[in-house]
Design a protein around this motif. Sequence first.
Motif, PDB file in Angstrom:
ATOM      1  N   PRO A  92      -3.053  60.657 -17.544  1.00 37.91           N
ATOM      2  CA  PRO A  92      -2.786  59.233 -16.837  1.00 37.91           C
ATOM      3  C   PRO A  92      -3.987  58.475 -16.967  1.00 37.91           C
ATOM      4  O   PRO A  92      -5.239  58.824 -16.777  1.00 37.91           O
ATOM      5  CB  PRO A  92      -2.659  59.784 -15.409  1.00 37.91           C
ATOM      6  CG  PRO A  92      -2.446  61.168 -15.330  1.00 37.91           C
ATOM      7  CD  PRO A  92      -2.783  61.615 -16.526  1.00 37.91           C
ATOM      8  N   HIS A  93      -3.792  57.326 -17.015  1.00 35.13           N
ATOM      9  CA  HIS A  93      -4.858  56.202 -17.385  1.00 35.13           C
ATOM     10  C   HIS A  93      -4.473  54.847 -17.118  1.00 35.13           C
ATOM     11  O   HIS A  93      -3.242  54.616 -17.120  1.00 35.13           O
ATOM     12  CB  HIS A  93      -5.395  56.491 -18.667  1.00 35.13           C
ATOM     13  CG  HIS A  93      -4.462  56.157 -19.769  1.00 35.13           C
ATOM     14  ND1 HIS A  93      -3.476  57.034 -20.479  1.00 35.13           N
ATOM     15  CD2 HIS A  93      -4.355  54.917 -20.563  1.00 35.13           C
ATOM     16  CE1 HIS A  93      -2.607  56.217 -21.077  1.00 35.13           C
ATOM     17  NE2 HIS A  93      -3.262  55.065 -21.405  1.00 35.13           N
ATOM     18  N   ALA A  94      -5.495  53.859 -17.014  1.00 37.80           N
ATOM     19  CA  ALA A  94      -5.313  52.623 -17.188  1.00 37.80           C
ATOM     20  C   ALA A  94      -6.303  51.913 -17.810  1.00 37.80           C
ATOM     21  O   ALA A  94      -7.693  52.184 -17.658  1.00 37.80           O
ATOM     22  CB  ALA A  94      -5.179  51.853 -15.675  1.00 37.80           C
ATOM     23  N   VAL A  95      -6.007  51.005 -18.934  1.00 34.56           N
ATOM     24  CA  VAL A  95      -7.046  50.349 -19.614  1.00 34.56           C
ATOM     25  C   VAL A  95      -7.085  48.791 -19.369  1.00 34.56           C
ATOM     26  O   VAL A  95      -6.142  48.178 -19.382  1.00 34.56           O
ATOM     27  CB  VAL A  95      -7.000  50.472 -21.259  1.00 34.56           C
ATOM     28  CG1 VAL A  95      -8.085  49.786 -21.943  1.00 34.56           C
ATOM     29  CG2 VAL A  95      -6.920  52.238 -21.461  1.00 34.56           C
ATOM     30  N   PHE A  96      -7.975  48.235 -19.055  1.00 38.39           N
ATOM     31  CA  PHE A  96      -8.362  46.833 -18.886  1.00 38.39           C
ATOM     32  C   PHE A  96      -8.992  46.174 -20.079  1.00 38.39           C
ATOM     33  O   PHE A  96      -9.612  46.616 -20.731  1.00 38.39           O
ATOM     34  CB  PHE A  96      -9.404  46.612 -17.606  1.00 38.39           C
ATOM     35  CG  PHE A  96      -8.786  47.451 -16.317  1.00 38.39           C
ATOM     36  CD1 PHE A  96      -7.879  46.953 -15.416  1.00 38.39           C
ATOM     37  CD2 PHE A  96      -8.976  48.725 -16.042  1.00 38.39           C
ATOM     38  CE1 PHE A  96      -7.462  47.585 -14.331  1.00 38.39           C
ATOM     39  CE2 PHE A  96      -8.526  49.539 -15.179  1.00 38.39           C
ATOM     40  CZ  PHE A  96      -7.754  49.103 -14.090  1.00 38.39           C
ATOM     41  N   ASP A  97      -8.683  44.723 -19.877  1.00 33.53           N
ATOM     42  CA  ASP A  97      -9.133  43.993 -21.102  1.00 33.53           C
ATOM     43  C   ASP A  97     -10.470  43.424 -20.994  1.00 33.53           C
ATOM     44  O   ASP A  97     -10.775  42.479 -21.979  1.00 33.53           O
ATOM     45  CB  ASP A  97      -8.147  42.932 -21.283  1.00 33.53           C
ATOM     46  CG  ASP A  97      -8.216  41.848 -20.078  1.00 33.53           C
ATOM     47  OD1 ASP A  97      -8.924  42.249 -19.073  1.00 33.53           O
ATOM     48  OD2 ASP A  97      -7.512  40.745 -20.142  1.00 33.53           O
TER      49      ASP A  97
ATOM     50  N   PHE B 261      -5.313  49.725  -8.476  1.00 35.77           N
ATOM     51  CA  PHE B 261      -5.158  48.288  -7.402  1.00 35.77           C
ATOM     52  C   PHE B 261      -6.254  47.818  -7.097  1.00 35.77           C
ATOM     53  O   PHE B 261      -6.536  46.412  -6.935  1.00 35.77           O
ATOM     54  CB  PHE B 261      -3.968  48.590  -6.508  1.00 35.77           C
ATOM     55  CG  PHE B 261      -3.458  47.425  -5.896  1.00 35.77           C
ATOM     56  CD1 PHE B 261      -2.442  46.295  -6.085  1.00 35.77           C
ATOM     57  CD2 PHE B 261      -4.049  47.055  -4.637  1.00 35.77           C
ATOM     58  CE1 PHE B 261      -1.902  45.622  -5.540  1.00 35.77           C
ATOM     59  CE2 PHE B 261      -3.661  45.954  -3.860  1.00 35.77           C
ATOM     60  CZ  PHE B 261      -2.516  44.920  -4.446  1.00 35.77           C
ATOM     61  N   ASN B 262      -6.934  48.450  -6.354  1.00 36.89           N
ATOM     62  CA  ASN B 262      -8.291  48.103  -5.742  1.00 36.89           C
ATOM     63  C   ASN B 262      -9.044  47.300  -6.733  1.00 36.89           C
ATOM     64  O   ASN B 262      -9.755  46.408  -6.625  1.00 36.89           O
ATOM     65  CB  ASN B 262      -8.862  49.603  -5.144  1.00 36.89           C
ATOM     66  CG  ASN B 262     -10.026  49.132  -4.396  1.00 36.89           C
ATOM     67  OD1 ASN B 262     -11.233  48.700  -5.021  1.00 36.89           O
ATOM     68  ND2 ASN B 262     -10.072  49.753  -3.199  1.00 36.89           N
ATOM     69  N   LEU B 263      -9.372  47.929  -7.869  1.00 37.83           N
ATOM     70  CA  LEU B 263     -10.057  47.040  -8.848  1.00 37.83           C
ATOM     71  C   LEU B 263      -9.396  45.989  -9.335  1.00 37.83           C
ATOM     72  O   LEU B 263     -10.146  45.048  -9.483  1.00 37.83           O
ATOM     73  CB  LEU B 263     -10.064  48.209 -10.252  1.00 37.83           C
ATOM     74  CG  LEU B 263     -11.075  47.868 -11.234  1.00 37.83           C
ATOM     75  CD1 LEU B 263     -11.750  49.026 -12.103  1.00 37.83           C
ATOM     76  CD2 LEU B 263     -10.168  46.958 -12.270  1.00 37.83           C
ATOM     77  N   LEU B 264      -8.243  45.874  -9.440  1.00 39.23           N
ATOM     78  CA  LEU B 264      -7.544  44.665  -9.829  1.00 39.23           C
ATOM     79  C   LEU B 264      -7.869  43.626  -8.479  1.00 39.23           C
ATOM     80  O   LEU B 264      -7.997  42.422  -9.101  1.00 39.23           O
ATOM     81  CB  LEU B 264      -6.121  44.759 -10.234  1.00 39.23           C
ATOM     82  CG  LEU B 264      -5.590  45.399 -11.489  1.00 39.23           C
ATOM     83  CD1 LEU B 264      -4.388  45.916 -11.499  1.00 39.23           C
ATOM     84  CD2 LEU B 264      -6.229  44.734 -12.489  1.00 39.23           C
TER      85      LEU B 264
ATOM     86  N   ILE C  95      -4.158  44.681 -17.124  1.00 43.47           N
ATOM     87  CA  ILE C  95      -4.290  46.033 -17.837  1.00 43.47           C
ATOM     88  C   ILE C  95      -3.496  45.759 -19.004  1.00 43.47           C
ATOM     89  O   ILE C  95      -2.599  45.106 -19.051  1.00 43.47           O
ATOM     90  CB  ILE C  95      -3.271  46.678 -16.751  1.00 43.47           C
ATOM     91  CG1 ILE C  95      -4.071  47.232 -15.480  1.00 43.47           C
ATOM     92  CG2 ILE C  95      -2.891  47.972 -17.638  1.00 43.47           C
ATOM     93  CD1 ILE C  95      -2.867  47.761 -14.726  1.00 43.47           C
ATOM     94  N   ILE C  96      -4.065  46.362 -20.125  1.00 39.07           N
ATOM     95  CA  ILE C  96      -3.583  46.190 -21.579  1.00 39.07           C
ATOM     96  C   ILE C  96      -2.678  47.488 -22.002  1.00 39.07           C
ATOM     97  O   ILE C  96      -1.951  47.465 -22.775  1.00 39.07           O
ATOM     98  CB  ILE C  96      -4.617  45.858 -22.568  1.00 39.07           C
ATOM     99  CG1 ILE C  96      -5.676  46.724 -22.549  1.00 39.07           C
ATOM    100  CG2 ILE C  96      -4.966  44.488 -22.427  1.00 39.07           C
ATOM    101  CD1 ILE C  96      -6.544  46.601 -23.792  1.00 39.07           C
TER     102      ILE C  96
END
Length: 119
Positions: free
Chosen positions: A2-7, A95-98, A106-107
């Motif tokens: 599991p992961h999320a990558v930001f631009d 969500f907290n980060l966003l 999120i890309i």
Amino acid sequence: MPHAVFDEKINLKKFYTSFEKIIQDESIIIKIQNVFIDKNEQFLLFPTLVVEKSKNQHFLIEINTKENTTTLRLFPGTDPEKTIGVKTAMGLLTFNLLEIFTSAKIIKTNISEFISDRK
């Protein structure tokens, strides 16, 4: 994994200082109460507890920055079972980060259905 990558490269010191603990006390209990930053301000670690039914999992969520991106993922030194609770904990932190970095997008992610403000 599991992961999320930001631009963009997120200011981790700002996230570190503005982080407020996340506690979800529902059918799945999630607690993310502390955060640790490395001296170069490139890595954050979040000790996390998830309790689902009769299973307790302690693990670390990592946020790291590179030149033009930021990645949220499970810390490689921990290997929890990738349950709904683990993915929900990661989604809550995402969500907290966003909320703090409103220009970040999120890309790439495989936890999109878990990204929400449920607390």
